[in-house]
Structure formats: structure tokens, C-alpha cells
Design an enzyme around this catalytic site. Structure first.
Site, mmCIF file in Angstrom:
data_model
loop_
_atom_site.group_PDB
_atom_site.id
_atom_site.type_symbol
_atom_site.label_atom_id
_atom_site.label_comp_id
_atom_site.label_asym_id
_atom_site.label_seq_id
_atom_site.Cartn_x
_atom_site.Cartn_y
_atom_site.Cartn_z
ATOM 1 C CE LYS A 140 -2.121 2.825 3.040
ATOM 2 N NZ LYS A 140 -2.167 3.971 2.195
ATOM 3 N N GLY B 284 7.024 5.217 8.081
ATOM 4 C CA GLY B 284 5.895 6.285 8.355
ATOM 5 C C GLY B 284 6.197 6.958 9.650
ATOM 6 C CB THR C 85 6.804 7.673 16.072
ATOM 7 O OG1 THR C 85 7.918 7.877 15.356
ATOM 8 C CG2 THR C 85 6.830 7.026 17.259
ATOM 9 C CB THR D 23 1.287 4.892 11.590
ATOM 10 O OG1 THR D 23 1.009 6.475 11.333
ATOM 11 C CG2 THR D 23 0.575 4.201 10.700
ATOM 12 C CD GLU E 200 13.718 1.648 8.810
ATOM 13 O OE1 GLU E 200 14.376 2.868 9.316
ATOM 14 O OE2 GLU E 200 14.549 0.686 8.616
ATOM 15 C CB CYS F 212 12.851 10.017 7.554
ATOM 16 S SG CYS F 212 13.806 8.915 6.029
ATOM 17 C CD GLU G 12 8.782 13.130 12.001
ATOM 18 O OE1 GLU G 12 7.813 12.544 12.150
ATOM 19 O OE2 GLU G 12 9.791 12.716 11.051
HETATM 20 P P1 NDP Z 1 1.879 7.833 8.502
HETATM 21 O O1 NDP Z 1 2.414 7.114 9.291
HETATM 22 O O2 NDP Z 1 0.895 8.537 8.310
HETATM 23 O O3 NDP Z 1 1.735 6.907 6.895
HETATM 24 C C1 NDP Z 1 2.613 6.084 6.566
HETATM 25 C C2 NDP Z 1 1.899 4.843 5.514
HETATM 26 O O4 NDP Z 1 0.841 4.053 6.521
HETATM 27 C C3 NDP Z 1 0.745 5.282 4.803
HETATM 28 O O5 NDP Z 1 0.551 4.703 3.417
HETATM 29 C C4 NDP Z 1 -0.341 5.368 5.410
HETATM 30 O O6 NDP Z 1 -1.495 5.414 4.597
HETATM 31 C C5 NDP Z 1 -0.276 4.112 6.062
HETATM 32 N N1 NDP Z 1 -1.074 3.906 7.561
HETATM 33 C C6 NDP Z 1 -1.767 5.130 7.877
HETATM 34 N N2 NDP Z 1 -2.477 4.667 9.240
HETATM 35 C C7 NDP Z 1 -2.329 3.286 9.136
HETATM 36 C C8 NDP Z 1 -2.611 1.981 10.083
HETATM 37 N N3 NDP Z 1 -3.429 2.270 11.082
HETATM 38 N N4 NDP Z 1 -2.455 0.791 9.506
HETATM 39 C C9 NDP Z 1 -1.343 0.662 8.599
HETATM 40 N N5 NDP Z 1 -1.034 1.855 7.778
HETATM 41 C C10 NDP Z 1 -1.393 2.927 8.002
HETATM 42 O O7 NDP Z 1 3.143 8.343 7.594
HETATM 43 P P2 NDP Z 1 3.388 9.774 6.758
HETATM 44 O O8 NDP Z 1 2.832 9.225 5.321
HETATM 45 O O9 NDP Z 1 2.657 11.038 7.132
HETATM 46 O O10 NDP Z 1 4.693 9.883 6.417
HETATM 47 C C11 NDP Z 1 5.546 10.781 7.187
HETATM 48 C C12 NDP Z 1 6.150 10.109 8.323
HETATM 49 O O11 NDP Z 1 6.975 9.131 7.739
HETATM 50 C C13 NDP Z 1 7.231 10.936 9.105
HETATM 51 O O12 NDP Z 1 6.809 10.896 10.395
HETATM 52 C C14 NDP Z 1 8.651 10.629 8.665
HETATM 53 O O13 NDP Z 1 9.549 10.826 9.697
HETATM 54 C C15 NDP Z 1 8.476 8.950 8.477
HETATM 55 N N6 NDP Z 1 9.426 8.556 7.570
HETATM 56 C C16 NDP Z 1 10.477 7.853 7.964
HETATM 57 C C17 NDP Z 1 11.454 7.308 7.262
HETATM 58 C C18 NDP Z 1 12.472 6.265 7.932
HETATM 59 O O14 NDP Z 1 13.267 5.881 6.960
HETATM 60 N N7 NDP Z 1 12.496 6.412 9.132
HETATM 61 C C19 NDP Z 1 11.461 7.819 5.792
HETATM 62 C C20 NDP Z 1 10.384 8.490 5.350
HETATM 63 C C21 NDP Z 1 9.459 8.748 6.114
HETATM 64 P P3 NDP Z 1 -2.405 6.678 4.340
HETATM 65 O O15 NDP Z 1 -1.547 7.757 3.415
HETATM 66 O O16 NDP Z 1 -3.416 6.396 3.586
HETATM 67 O O17 NDP Z 1 -2.661 7.518 5.603
#
Ligand code: NDP
Length: 502
Positions: free
Chosen positions: A174, A227, A229, A231, A249, A283, A406
Site C-alpha cells: 500500500k 511512516g 511513529t 502509526t 522505519e 526523514c 517532528e
Molecule cells: P503515516 O504513518 O501517516 O503513513 C505511512 C503509511 O501508513 C501510509 O501509507 C498510510 O496510509 C499508512 N497508514 C496510516 N495509518 C495506518 C494504519 N493504522 N495501519 C497501517 N497503515 C497505516 O506517515 P506519513 O505518510 O505521514 O509519512 C511521514 C512520516 O514518515 C514522518 O514521520 C517521517 O519521519 C516518516 N518517515 C520515516 C522514514 C524512515 O526511514 N525512518 C523515511 C520517510 C518517512 P495513508 O497515507 O492513507 O494515511
């Protein structure tokens, strides 16, 4: 209007609900395509397809998997420009960045893991004196879930999918619902490349509906997630009782530590990039900049002057440095942190405002300055696109909320320090530990700092210099596990020891 649909069992299909969500273009705030609003029924179909494909795919030789994945690389390379334009439009990032970083990295991800899978080997242990030999099989897990964020859409999506498929797993993936376009384009390229049906399935839609259904399903053996923290916590809560393998991550609040003896020009140029590349939505961006006091004033003057010259503008414009923020929701979040910083006593040295949307290049929308804002603008305060000036803030203590939470946007704070111990305490004071940057020409100090910093990655005199063989991931609330290198292939496999008495 273009429909972004699911890729299930080798076919592009609509969601069972027949419902679609609006997909916004960040530079205009307008809806420009529609995304499948999938639910657990679509996830079930995808898991069924992945389960059916697993026996054959896991028994396909590494050479044959390599050949298919390399065909896919060739097709991504062929369509690089179209993919870069699409990524830029969907995410708001400058097209120059998508063309030079995002799409080439997606190619590199597939190439790296197609090759790596041919070099993965198993161990054997001769048990001398007891006439036994042990060998360890490394078998693909089965169906796995890959969930990725919006900031580096195709780059991070393929960073998960490539090792999973190369290792012999089948995947239900996804992408973020905020940036689904290039994953949709990838699904068409997978069909063209001849990837067998069911090996990769892409289900579009909302995280709490589609993502959570992938995580909660008994048949997904592992979840690779990038994504936020919060989530990540929710995923761990659901997946842990089922003993799924997890790679998480998560967020970061990375320190950029600048000692007075650094190579100043190199540091300054790189610090501009590490602060504002991709609108600060990486990130690994360094959002807390600590500068040793003897060069603090000089740094502040030079940095603010250089930041003020960054061009915020149309992502399609080849001269744009900083594009649009990915969504209205994220725009509002960043602006609220700028307000918070002021309420906490911070002084804004430059930026701090939403930026007026630029006149967009023709063909993208009718968003000329004269037509601004568009009638159905989704932006804040009636403004169409979601633009924020690169913002530098000083005068805040290291432990205030602005410096602890963040923000994930074009906002950095600068703070002076006097001693190594002091700056280490500041750097390590946050709940996150993804990456850190240290600027110094003192070799001993560089190593001391690298060892003492609480983070998964330390850059010394550089930033975002990536080698795909290295372990990638964070400590503390920045996550669990490491991606990259053979580690990612191992994650998607299970070891089984076989002991043979001779
Ligand atoms: P989110 O956690 O909101 O979303 C990440 C993904 O998870 C999306 O596809 C999202 O879908 C999905 N998701 C949301 N809720 C759920 C759930 N309950 N169960 C399963 N999947 C779910 O993060 P963002 O997309 O806002 O990304 C930004 C974040 O990602 C920042 O905190 C950033 O630091 C982190 N990040 C970390 C990296 C690393 O390598 N450590 C690299 C890049 C980013 P939907 O979009 O539909 O909500």
C-alpha cells in the site's frame, strides 16, 4: 479524470466499493485524479492472489527473478521522465529532484536486490567429533505487507518491494494515499515486464482501512512499514500478538552538529540541502542545527542569507529549489509549529510564512497568478497551493516542543553550544534517533561523537551519502530493524536449521 486503481493478480482493477477518493495536486490545491477507496475486501483479494502465486515464485530461480526485475528496471528507466513529472505533480517536489533522486533510486533499488538475491548464501556448520553437519536453509516467508509514506513515494515503495520480491516472497503493498500515482504507473510496468500475476499486488486507499487490514490479516507473515511513529506503534500493537516479523522505519528529529573547525564552505552548502531538500520532508533532514559558539554569528548570517535566496516555486520549473508541501493537512501542521515556535519565544530569522503560490507553468493547470486562487482551492486561507517559505528560527532551548517534536517541513532551528558534552546531551535529548550529522576536521572527535550519538545513522562531513549495502534504520522511537544490504533480504526470509547425523 484519471482513475488510480488497484493492481491485483496481474490486473488493474477497481475497488470492490466502487468508491474513489480525491487526489490533490499540492502546487494548485486542486483535485486532479481519483484513487481507489479500497477496503478489507480488496486486501483479501490481494492476499488470495499473493498466496496463490507464492509456491511458484518462491521456487523460481534467483537468475529468473533477476531477469524479470532487470526488465522492470529497464522499463522504469525508459519512462523515467514521465515518472519524474508524475512524482513531482503528485507530491509537490521539484521535478529536478524527482528526476535526479527519486526515480533513479527506484531503479537502483530493483537492480541492487535483483543482484543481491543471487549472492545470498546459507551457512553450514560441521559439528566435529559428533559426526554431524548442520546446514541452515533460508526460506522466503510467504505473503508479506509493505506500507510506505508520501515523502519519497516511489523511492521508498520500491525500497521495500524490491527485497521482498527478490527474496522470493509475494507482496501486498500500500503506497500512501496522498501520493499514489507512481505506484500505479509501476503496476502497469510490472505487467509489461512479465512479473507473474500475484507476485506484487498494490491496494490503494486509506491507511486505517487498507493499511490496517494488511497488518491485521493472519496471512501476512511480515510487515515492512515506513511512516510516522504513532502509526508504527499502532502496527506493532496489532502485529505483535501474531508474532509477525516487523521492520519499522519511523520519525526523526535529527541533529546537525557543527564544530568551529569544520570545512566551512562544504558544511554551509550541505546544511542548506540537509535542511530544505524536498521541502524538509525527508526523514533524514537535519532540523536541529547546533553550532559551536565561535562560528555561530558567522553561520547565522551566511545561512540566513543563503536560505533567503532559495527559490520557492512551481515544482515543474527547473530552477525551483523548494516546491509545494504535500497536502493541506501537512501544510497546516507545519504552520502550527511555526506559531508554536514563536509562542515558545523563538525568533524567526527568515521565512515563517506561507509563500504566495507561483504562476505555474502552462499545461499543469490554469493557475496563473491572474487566476489565483482556483475556484475549488483546497489550500489554507483560500490560497491554492501549499507553499511555505524556508524558515530559520533561533532563541529556543533544546528541550522545548519545537525542538523535541517532528515537524517534517522546511523549518529548522539554530542553537549555539560550547562543549562536546553539552551538544551531545542536546542531540540525544529527543525521543527519536534516526540520523545525525557531525561537521569537524578533528578525527578523534568525529569518532567519539559517532559512538556516543543515539542514532542509527551518523554522517560525518556529509549528508545523505547513501550506499545501499549499509544498514539503514533508527533507534529509540525512530523504529525497529534495519533495511538495506543483505539485512533486508534476510528480513523477508526465515532460517531453518537442519542437523544431519552422518
Ligand atoms: P503515516 O504513518 O501517516 O503513513 C505511512 C503509511 O501508513 C501510509 O501509507 C498510510 O496510509 C499508512 N497508514 C496510516 N495509518 C495506518 C494504519 N493504522 N495501519 C497501517 N497503515 C497505516 O506517515 P506519513 O505518510 O505521514 O509519512 C511521514 C512520516 O514518515 C514522518 O514521520 C517521517 O519521519 C516518516 N518517515 C520515516 C522514514 C524512515 O526511514 N525512518 C523515511 C520517510 C518517512 P495513508 O497515507 O492513507 O494515511
Amino acid at each position: 479524470m484519471q482513475l488510480i486503481q488497484n493492481y491485483v493478480n496481474g490486473k488493474i482493477v477497481g475497488p470492490r466499493s466502487d468508491a474513489y477518493l480525491d487526489n490533490f495536486e499540492p502546487a494548485t490545491g486542486e483535485v486532479y485524479s481519483q484513487i481507489a477507496d479500497s477496503d478489507e475486501r480488496d486486501v483479501q483479494l490481494a492476499i488470495d492472489a499473493a498466496k496463490a502465486a507464492f509456491p511458484a515464485w518462491s521456487n523460481t530461480s534467483a537468475e529468473d527473478r533477476f531477469a524479470i526485475l532487470m526488465r522492470l528496471c529497464g522499463l522504469i528507466e525508459r519512462d523515467l521522465e514521465a515518472l519524474a513529472q508524475a512524482e513531482s505533480r503528485d507530491n509537490g517536489k521539484p521535478v529536478t529532484l524527482a528526476r535526479s533522486i527519486d526515480i533513479p533510486r527506484a531503479i537502483a533499488n530493483f537492480r541492487f536486490y535483483a543482484t543481491a538475491a543471487m549472492h545470498l548464501s546459507n551457512e553450514s556448520h560441521e559439528t566435529v567429533g559428533r559426526n554431524a553437519i548442520n546446514y541452515t536453509l533460508r526460506q522466503p516467508l510467504g505473503v508479506v505487507g509493505c506500507i510506505s509514506p508520501w515523502n519519497l513515494p516511489l523511492y521508498l515503495f520500491t525500497w521495500k518491494i524490491a527485497p521482498a520480491i527478490a527474496a522470493g516472497c509475494t507482496v501486498v503493498a500500500k503506497p500512501s494515499e496522498v501520493t499514489p500515482m507512481t505506484a500505479y504507473m509501476l503496476s502497469k510496468l510490472c505487467i509489461e515486464a512479465g512479473l507473474p500475476p500475484g507476485v506484487l499486488n498494490i491496494v490503494h486507499g486509506l491507511g486505517p482501512k487498507v493499511g490496517s487490514a494488511i497488518v491485521a490479516h493472519r496471512d501476512t507473515k511480515a510487515i515492512s512499514f515506513t511512516g510516522g511513529t504513532k502509526t508504527g506503534e499502532e502496527i506493532a500493537r496489532v502485529a505483535a500478538p501474531m508474532f509477525k516479523k516487523l521492520s519499522l522505519e519511523l520519525g526523526g528529529k535529527n541533529p546537525n552538529i557543527i564544530f568551529a573547525d569544520c570545512d566551512y564552505d562544504e558544511m554551509l552548502a550541505t546544511t542548506i540541502r540537509s535542511s530544505f531538500s524536498n521541502q524538509g520532508e525527508i526523514c533524514l533532514c537535519g532540523s536541529r542545527i547546533f553550532v559551536e559558539r565561535p562560528i555561530y554569528e558567522r553561520f547565522r548570517t551566511d545561512f540566513v542569507e543563503r536560505v533567503g535566496k532559495l527559490k520557492v516555486g512551481d515544482p515543474k520549473d527547473e530552477t525551483t529549489d523548494v516546491g509545494a508541501i504535500v497536502s493541506k493537512q501537512h501544510f497546516d501542521k507545519i504552520m502550527s509549529y511555526i506559531e508554536l515556535a514563536q509562542a515558545e519565544g523563538g525568533t524567526i530569522l527568515c521565512g515563517g510564512h506561507k509563500s504566495e503560490p507561483p504562476a505555474l507553468a502552462s499545461g499543469q493547470s490554469d493557475g496563473t497568478a491572474a487566476n489565483w486562487p482556483p475556484a475549488n482551492a483546497g489550500g489554507s486561507d483560500g490560497i491554492g497551493g501549499f507553499f511555505i517559505e524556508p524558515t530559520v528560527i533561533e532563541g529556543l532551548p533544546h528541550d522545548c516542543r519545537t525542538n523535541q517534536e517532528e515537524i517534517f517541513g522546511p523549518v529548522v532551528t539554530i542553537m549555539p553550544f560550547d562543549t562536546e558534552d553539552e551538544v551531545l546531551a542536546y542531540a540525544n535529548s529527543v525521543r527519536y534517533g534516526l540520523s545525525a550529522t557531525v561537521w569537524t576536521e578533528n578525527l578523534s572527535r568525529a569518532h567519539r561523537m559517532a559512538a556516543a550519538l543515539e542514532s542509527g545513522i551518523v554522517w560525518i562531513n556529509c549528508w545523505l551519502l547513501r550506499d545501499l549495502r549499509t544498514p539503514f534504520g533508527g533507534v529509540k522511537d525512530s523504529g525497529l530493524g534495519r533495511e538495506g544490504g543483505f539485512e533486508a533480504l534476510r528480513f523477508f526470509t526465515e532460517e531453518k536449521n537442519v542437523c544431519l547425523k552422518i
